[in-house]
Structure formats: structure tokens, C-alpha cells
Design a protein around this motif. Structure first.
Motif, PDB file in Angstrom:
ATOM      1  N   LYS A 179      -6.138   2.618  39.277  1.00 54.94           N
ATOM      2  CA  LYS A 179      -5.797   3.047  40.635  1.00 54.94           C
ATOM      3  C   LYS A 179      -6.985   2.785  41.569  1.00 54.94           C
ATOM      4  O   LYS A 179      -8.099   3.234  41.293  1.00 54.94           O
ATOM      5  N   THR A 180      -6.721   2.058  42.647  1.00 50.84           N
ATOM      6  CA  THR A 180      -7.789   1.767  43.603  1.00 50.84           C
ATOM      7  C   THR A 180      -7.475   2.358  44.976  1.00 50.84           C
ATOM      8  O   THR A 180      -8.110   2.029  45.968  1.00 50.84           O
ATOM      9  N   GLY A 181      -6.479   3.241  45.024  1.00 50.92           N
ATOM     10  CA  GLY A 181      -6.128   3.953  46.245  1.00 50.92           C
ATOM     11  C   GLY A 181      -5.435   5.250  45.869  1.00 50.92           C
ATOM     12  O   GLY A 181      -5.190   5.499  44.676  1.00 50.92           O
ATOM     13  N   CYS A 403     -15.234  -1.192  52.922  1.00 48.42           N
ATOM     14  CA  CYS A 403     -16.272  -2.229  52.871  1.00 48.42           C
ATOM     15  C   CYS A 403     -15.733  -3.641  52.988  1.00 48.42           C
ATOM     16  O   CYS A 403     -16.514  -4.591  52.988  1.00 48.42           O
ATOM     17  N   VAL A 404     -14.425  -3.800  53.040  1.00 46.03           N
ATOM     18  CA  VAL A 404     -13.885  -5.148  53.048  1.00 46.03           C
ATOM     19  C   VAL A 404     -14.411  -5.896  54.278  1.00 46.03           C
ATOM     20  O   VAL A 404     -14.409  -5.361  55.393  1.00 46.03           O
ATOM     21  N   ASP A 405     -14.973  -7.082  54.030  1.00 48.60           N
ATOM     22  CA  ASP A 405     -15.551  -7.928  55.086  1.00 48.60           C
ATOM     23  C   ASP A 405     -16.686  -7.261  55.864  1.00 48.60           C
ATOM     24  O   ASP A 405     -16.944  -7.617  57.021  1.00 48.60           O
ATOM     25  N   VAL A 427     -16.218  -3.131  44.258  1.00 52.68           N
ATOM     26  CA  VAL A 427     -16.701  -4.347  44.925  1.00 52.68           C
ATOM     27  C   VAL A 427     -17.017  -5.418  43.873  1.00 52.68           C
ATOM     28  O   VAL A 427     -17.175  -5.117  42.690  1.00 52.68           O
ATOM     29  N   VAL A 428     -17.111  -6.649  44.352  1.00 47.15           N
ATOM     30  CA  VAL A 428     -17.460  -7.788  43.498  1.00 47.15           C
ATOM     31  C   VAL A 428     -18.879  -8.206  43.862  1.00 47.15           C
ATOM     32  O   VAL A 428     -19.241  -8.202  45.041  1.00 47.15           O
ATOM     33  N   PHE A 429     -19.690  -8.536  42.841  1.00 45.20           N
ATOM     34  CA  PHE A 429     -21.071  -8.921  43.121  1.00 45.20           C
ATOM     35  C   PHE A 429     -21.488 -10.074  42.232  1.00 45.20           C
ATOM     36  O   PHE A 429     -20.864 -10.331  41.195  1.00 45.20           O
ATOM     37  N   VAL A 443     -10.805  -7.258  43.077  1.00 44.23           N
ATOM     38  CA  VAL A 443     -10.416  -5.994  42.443  1.00 44.23           C
ATOM     39  C   VAL A 443      -9.403  -5.276  43.330  1.00 44.23           C
ATOM     40  O   VAL A 443      -8.356  -4.840  42.875  1.00 44.23           O
ATOM     41  N   THR A 444      -9.711  -5.170  44.609  1.00 44.95           N
ATOM     42  CA  THR A 444      -8.821  -4.520  45.567  1.00 44.95           C
ATOM     43  C   THR A 444      -9.305  -4.846  46.969  1.00 44.95           C
ATOM     44  O   THR A 444     -10.459  -5.229  47.158  1.00 44.95           O
ATOM     45  N   GLU A 445      -8.416  -4.642  47.947  1.00 45.56           N
ATOM     46  CA  GLU A 445      -8.852  -4.772  49.330  1.00 45.56           C
ATOM     47  C   GLU A 445      -9.510  -3.466  49.783  1.00 45.56           C
ATOM     48  O   GLU A 445     -10.306  -3.432  50.711  1.00 45.56           O
TER      49      GLU A 445
END
Ligand SMILES: Nc1ncnc2c1ncn2[C@@H]1O[C@H](COP(=O)(O)OP(=O)(O)O)[C@@H](O)[C@H]1O
Ligand SMILES: C=C(OP(=O)(O)O)C(=O)O
Ligand SMILES: [Ca+2]
Ligand SMILES: [Mn+2]
Length: 664
Positions: A179-181, A403-405, A427-429, A443-445
Motif C-alpha cells: 500500500k502506497t496510499g 515529493c513527485v517532481d 522514492v527511487v534513488f 514505486v508510486t506517484e
């Protein structure tokens, strides 16, 4: 040359031919005389340790006690206090069907040898007969990691939780799992004699009922899961910066990620406040890794977020999304505060140098966090507030930014807050440099950063302020027909507050999608507990009493709907907000729009005048009119359920509100 075990050595034949000359180790005569046989590398004293363990023990100093013991407290006072604290935690974790709470002990089980241990404590229900069955869980210890520091929580997360990493700016990157929301459809509220009358139930309400018994079934499931673990995290913290209406909360969780998230998001007690914490007013049992049992009555998925107001408890099963905890507590405040005549608000809040306060209402993603974080103003909070007779106060101790964009140039304060101590979710790093790629939505927006409010340089601590001067309603209108800003009458403010409109575009990836309108009463229907008109009546009364002006700001599309138009530049929205704060917009010239009857300014410094009326920005005028009518129709339809309600004691206001909607 690397050897098998990874060490580096020279091949002896190579050394023979190209190596350095051999070091001469002949003793000089003088050295022998003065007994200096050993060749010293430096002149420092050697460490005072005989073993590596001893050396390590020198590294850590015991934290100093904060409250000096008074003579009357005696030498055992500190031990007694620790014992009471553990007893309270054992009571929180007690099964309701067995005779004792778990045996709890403070400290990391991996470090028991070096942790100063208070003798294990368990809660005894003396009134129970001793013949009640003892379970295996009563025979083991549950280690309590109590209000750990961010550094300790980092170590726990990195050591034990997959997907935890330190990013290049020092934040803790974590994964929230499947779950990302939030899962609003999995929220349940216990319906009992009190809540049956008090709460908003039925169509449109976020409160889906469950009975007390089912709550206890889920509570037992969560408690048994938590007690079966070797260790659990316990956070004792506060909500609400208004000292008169502060609420003590305890969060029991299984992950360092959850503990650090709540450390950042709730108000952090001082060591003195923690010593006198006592019994919490509300407790969350977060057993998010463990699903609910779908054979249980009322369960329609493996996720369940259960609120029991009478017991003052919340149970989380089947979701690790941390926002569930902060928004769960927000729901609780939406019940407790109005009972005390205090209005709870899903809004951001900031204050100018002259003490002018603005509220920013809006649904998720409309700009509460972004616009309340303003380098030229004091930040009071980004998401949850109370408005009482004393003024405004933040409920939380931290911010939760999308944090998107994210970019350093556009949002420097949020960018700089992402440092050591901040939780970065999903987040992706870069696997090597650990630089975060904020544009990556793999992963998610809904990527997020949770940080303590003092990470924003101009945070107002304590997070309280005087009565608001401006009430800004944010709508991200993906239809692109609402003006970038309109000045609202009180009745219009109430109409739009009750409507709670925004339009987001679901799934931005494949092809152009139609925007979908969302109406969420009070800009937070997922969190309110009473009927929306109750909050609306309180807001109207307060705005009238303190002379606040209402504004509608579209942070969404201009020049066409999503797909043909474009999102209004953040820089322009900021200029609009600046003009509201400074008072210049109140003095501007206005014209009225058709259908919605909104007052729009003809000029704002720093904003191209042609965008102020959306009718100008659409090249296809017919498409504009059609879309405007379509949105007007959606507003009308949504408001139908509110037509038979009275708002406040004043009948004329109710009539005016009904008149304040779109007309066609
Ligand atoms: N004109 C604009 N006004 C406000 N936000 C904008 C605008 N254009 C783009 N954005 C972006 O929209 C998002 C708003 O999200 P956020 O402030 O977190 O909303 P909320 O706190 O209300 O959930 C941010 O990612 C922000 O950068
Ligand atoms: C945490 C949330 O708040 P917001 O999106 O309003 O910042 C949420 O809605 O899950
Ligand atoms: Ca929200
Ligand atoms: Mn926010």
C-alpha cells in the motif's frame, strides 16, 4: 593483487624486483639505554580498555537524567518511574482475554548485554482467577523500544527492515509495502450508543460501521501479533500545540519506519514531559504487516483501519502506509475538538511578519503543503489545525510533503528539509550515489517526505497563531474552467467548503485520461466524523466573528482541460497568494464570471492578466462553455444531499449558501 579473502598483497617475486628497500629495524644504542625498545606511532595515551567489548562500552555515555531527584523522592524514584512506565506499556499491550499483560523489558534484544535493564514488568489483573489459562506469549519477553531517537531508529531500520537506505542528503529511504496510499474504504468506526447519535453515518460519510465485538477481535489480532514479536516500538507523544487542548497519544508499532514517521509527525515531548507522561488519551496499535482475517464480520479486504472512540483506540491491520496513522489521529481530533467547541481543519496555515494568518484548505495534491511552506512567511503547519477562541494551533509536529517532481529551484525549503531525520517513502534513488530521482514514479506517484516542522527554517514554534485573516480554498481543477483566483462572499465560501471540489487525473501514464471530479465535504470528508454542516456552521461563525475573507484558488489547469491545457505555473500561484496576503488583491477591480458567479480580479502583479479569466485562455470557446456547464452540473448534483440541512442558527445564511452555487 587481491587474495581469495579480498585482502590486497604483493606477489613476492614482484616485490623482489620492483619493491621498496627493506625497512631497517636495528636498535640504536641510545634507545636500549633509555629502555625505549618499542617504536611508537604517535605520542597519545593508549585506550583504557583491555578488551574490544570494554572499548565499545567507553563509546556510549549514559543519558543524563533530566529531572534532578529531590530529597523526598529517595534513591529508588527513578527505578519506580521506569517500572510505572513499563507497567503502562504492558497494560496497553494486554490481551483482553488472558490474565496478564506481556512481560516487557526496555531495550534492544540484540544488545541486552550492554543495555541497562529495568527488571521485567508485566501487568497483573489481580481480580482474575488464577485458573485462567496462561499462554506461551505470557512466558516470553517483549522488548520495548521506547521513544528512540532518530539515529537509533535509523540503525534499527537499516539493520532489520528491507528497503531502508540512507540517501545522499541523509534522509532515510523506506518502502511502505503493497500500500502506497490510504485505504478509505477499509476504515471502520465502532457504532455504539454514543456514536450512533453523534457521528455522520450513511451515504457520503467516511464512517463505515463495525460493532464493538468485531473491533475487539481485530484488536486482539493486532495485540497478539505485536506481542509475538521480539520487540515493538512505542512512541508517547502529543497532538495540538494549544496547551489547553493537548492530547496524549501512544503509538505501538512493529517497524522503525513507523516509529520515526510518528516521531516526526506528532509533537515531540521534552524529556521532562515524557517523564510525567502517565496514561495516554489515545492509543494506536499498528500491526500493518499482518492482515486482518477476512472471515471476520465487516471485513471486505485484508486491510482494516478500526476506530473505537469509546475505548480511545485505533487498530491497523494489513497496510503499512504510514499516512494512515497521522490521518487516523486527525479523524479522532475531528471528533474530540468540536465537542469542545473547537473547529478542526484539514488545512495548511502560515503567518506573515505582521501576524496575518492564512488557512489553506484543499484535498490531497492541491497545494496545502507547497503553498503554506513560503520562504517569506512563518509556517504554522501544513495539514491539520484547530481554530479555537484562542486562535489557530497546529495539531501536528511535522509536515508530510509530496515529493513527485520535487525540485530545489521551485521548492527550496522542502528540498532542504530532506536531510538526516527525514523519512522518505517509496522514492527511487541511484544505487551507488544514493541521489534521489524525484521524477521516477516506479514505486508510486505518491512519494512522500515526513520531517519535523523545525526542518523548515521559518517555522513558527510553538505552532500557534492569531485568528485567520484569509481563508484560501484550493482546488486543482483538471477541467481548466475555474479561474486562477476568485474572491468569495461568506455564502460562497461555505458553498465551496461544503462541496470540497477538486479534479485529479488518475493514472497519468497511458494516453490522455478524462479528469474526474472529486467532491469531499469540508475538503476532507475522509476524516470528518460529524455531519459536514456542523463544521461549516462553526467555520461561518468564526469567519464572520473575526472578519476573514474567503478565496478560491485553482492550482490546476488553464487554457484547456488536462491533455490540451497546462497546469498553472507554481510561480503564478505564488504571486496570487502573495497578493492575497498583502491585502492588495482585496482592493483590486473585479468582474463576475458566468455560471459560477465568481468575482475575478482584472490584474495581479507578476501574473499575466489574460490568464485571470479562463474564458480568455481556451482557444475553443465552445469547448470551454461545454466544460464549464459540465462542471456546474457536477457541483449541483453533488450538493443535492445538502439541500435539506440548516447551517447554523441563521436561516438566511442557509438560503444564501444554497443560492451561492452555479446558476444556469
Ligand atoms: N500551481 C500550483 N500550485 C500548487 N501546487 C502545484 C502547482 N503546480 C504544481 N504543483 C505541485 O502540486 C503538488 C501539490 O501537492 P501538496 O502541496 O503536497 O498538496 P497537499 O498538501 O494539499 O496534499 C506539489 O507536488 C506541487 O509541486
Ligand atoms: C497524508 C495525506 O495528506 P495530504 O495528501 O493532504 O498531504 C493523505 O491524504 O494521505
Ligand atoms: Ca489530504
Ligand atoms: Mn500535504
Amino acid at each position: 593483487m587481491a587474495t581469495e579473502n579480498g585482502e590486497f598483497s604483493f606477489n613476492s617475486s614482484v616485490r623482489g624486483r620492483f619493491g621498496l628497500p627493506k625497512i631497517q629495524t636495528h636498535k640504536k644504542a641510545e634507545d636500549v639505554e633509555t629502555n625505549k625498545e618499542i617504536c611508537h606511532d604517535d605520542s597519545a595515551q593508549p585506550v583504557k580498555a583491555q578488551t574490544v567489548d570494554e572499548l565499545h562500552s567507553l563509546q556510549k555515555k549514559k543519558s543524563a537524567p533530566t529531572t534532578p531527584l529531590t530529597a523526598t523522592q529517595g534513591p529508588f524514584a527513578e527505578e519506580d518511574r521506569q517500572k510505572q512506565q513499563l507497567q503502562s506499556i504492558s497494560a496497553s499491550l494486554a490481551s483482553l482475554t488472558r490474565e496478564t499483560g506481556p512481560k516487557v523489558v526496555k531495550g534492544d534484544p540484540a544488545r541486552t548485554a550492554e543495555t541497562p535493564r529495568v527488571s521485567a514488568v508485566s501487568l497483573q489483573h489481580h481480580h482474575f482467577s488464577p485458573t485462567l489459562n496462561i499462554s506461551d506469549s505470557a512466558l516470553k519477553f517483549t522488548h520495548i523500544l521506547y521513544n528512540l531517537s532518530p539515529a537509533e531508529l535509523y540503525e534499527q531500520a537499516i539493520k532489520y527492515e528491507k528497503g531502508s537506505f540512507i540517501t545522499s542528503s541523509g534522509a532515510l529511504a523506506t518502502l511502505s509495502g503493497a500500500k502506497t496510499g490510504r485505504s478509505p474504504r477499509d476504515k471502520r468506526v465502532v457504532k455504539d450508543e454514543t456514536t450512533d447519535d453523534d457521528l455522520w453515518w450513511g451515504k457520503g460519510s467516511p464512517n463505515i460501521e463495525m460493532d464493538e465485538h468485531t473491533f475487539l477481535v481485530n484488536r486482539e489480532r493486532a495485540v497478539d501479533y505485536l506481542c509475538s514479536l521480539e520487540k515493538v516500538f512505542v512512541n508517547d507523544q502529543f497532538l495540538n500545540w494549544d496547551p489547553e487542548h493537548r492530547i496524549k497519544v501512544r503509538i505501538v508499532s512493529a517497524r522503525a519506519y513507523h516509529s520515526l514517521f510518528m516521531h516526526n509527525m506528532c509533537i515531540r515531548p521534552t524529556p521532562e514531559e515524557l517523564e510525567n507522561f502517565g496514561t495516554p488519551d489515545f492509543t494506536i496499535y499498528n500491526a500493518g504487516q499482518f492482515p486482518c482475517n477476512r472471515y471476520t464480520h465487516y471485513m471486505t479486504s485484508s486491510t482494516s483501519i478500526d476506530l473505537n472512540l469509546a475505548r480511545r483506540e485505533m487498530v491497523i491491520l494489513g497496510t503499512q502506509y504510514a499516512g494512515e496513522m497521522k490521518k487516523g489521529l486527525f479523524s479522532v481530533m475531528h471528533y474530540l475538538m468540536p465537542k469542545r467547541q473547537i473547529l478542526s481543519l484539514h488545512s495548511g496555515c502560515n503567518m506573515g511578519k505582521d501576524g496575518d494568518v492564512a488557512l489553506f484548505f484543499g484535498l490531497s495534491g492541491t497545494g496545502k503543503t507547497t503553498l503554506s511552506t513560503d520562504h517569506n512567511r512563518y509556517l504554522i503547519g501544513d495539514d491539520e489545525h484547530c481554530w479555537s477562541d484562542n486562535g489557530v494551533s497546529n495539531i501536528e509536529g511535522g509536515c508530510y510533503a509530496k515529493c513527485v517532481d520535487l525540485s530545489r529551484e521551485k521548492e527550496p525549503d522542502i528540498w532542504n528539509a530532506i536531510k538526516f531525520g527525514t523519512v522518505l517513502e517509496n522514492v527511487v534513488f541511484d544505487e551507488h550515489t544514493r541521489e534521489v530521482e524525484y521524477s521516477d514514479k516506479s514505486v508510486t506517484e505518491n512519494t512522500r517526505a515526513a520531517y519535523p516542522i523545525e526542518f523548515i527554517p521559518n517555522a513558527k514554534i510553538p505552532c500557534v497563531g492569531p485568528h485567520p485573516k484569509n481563508v484560501i480554498l484550493l482546488a486543482c481543477d483538471a477541467f481548466g474552467v475555474l479561474p486562477p483566483v476568485s474572491k468569495l462572499s461568506l455564502a460562497q465560501t461555505m458553498y465551496h467548503f461544503i462541496s470540497g471540489y477538486t479534479a485529479l487525473v488518475a493514472g497519468t501514464e497511458d494516453g490522455i485520461k478524462e479528469p474526474t471530479a472529486t467532491f469531499s465535504a469540508c475538503f476532507g470528508a475522509a476524516f470528518i466524523m460529524l455531519h459536514p454542516t456542523k463544521y461549516a456552521a462553526m467555520l461561518a461563525e468564526k469567519m464572520q466573528k473575526h472578519g476573514a475573507t474567503g478565496w478560491l484558488v485553482n492550482t490546476g489547469w488553464s487554457g484547456g482541460s488536462y491533455g490540451s491545457g497546462s497546469r498553472i505555473k507554481l510561480a503564478y500561484t505564488r504571486k496570487i497568494i502573495d497578493a492575497i496576503h498583502s491585502g492588495t488583491l482585496l482592493e483590486a477591480n473585479y468582474t463576475k464570471t458566468e455560471i459560477f458567479g465568481l468575482e475575478i480580479p482584472t490584474e495581479i502583479e507578476g501574473v499575466p492578466s489574460e490568464i485571470l479569466d479562463p474564458a480568455n485562455t481556451w482557444s475553443d470557446k465552445n469547448a470551454y462553455k461545454d466544460t464549464l456547464l459540465k462542471l456546474g452540473g457536477l457541483f449541483k448534483k453533488n450538493f443535492e444531499v445538502f439541500l435539506n440541512y440548516k447551517i447554523g442558527a441563521d436561516n438566511t445564511l442557509t438560503e444564501e449558501i444554497l443560492e451561492a452555487g452555479p446558476k444556469f
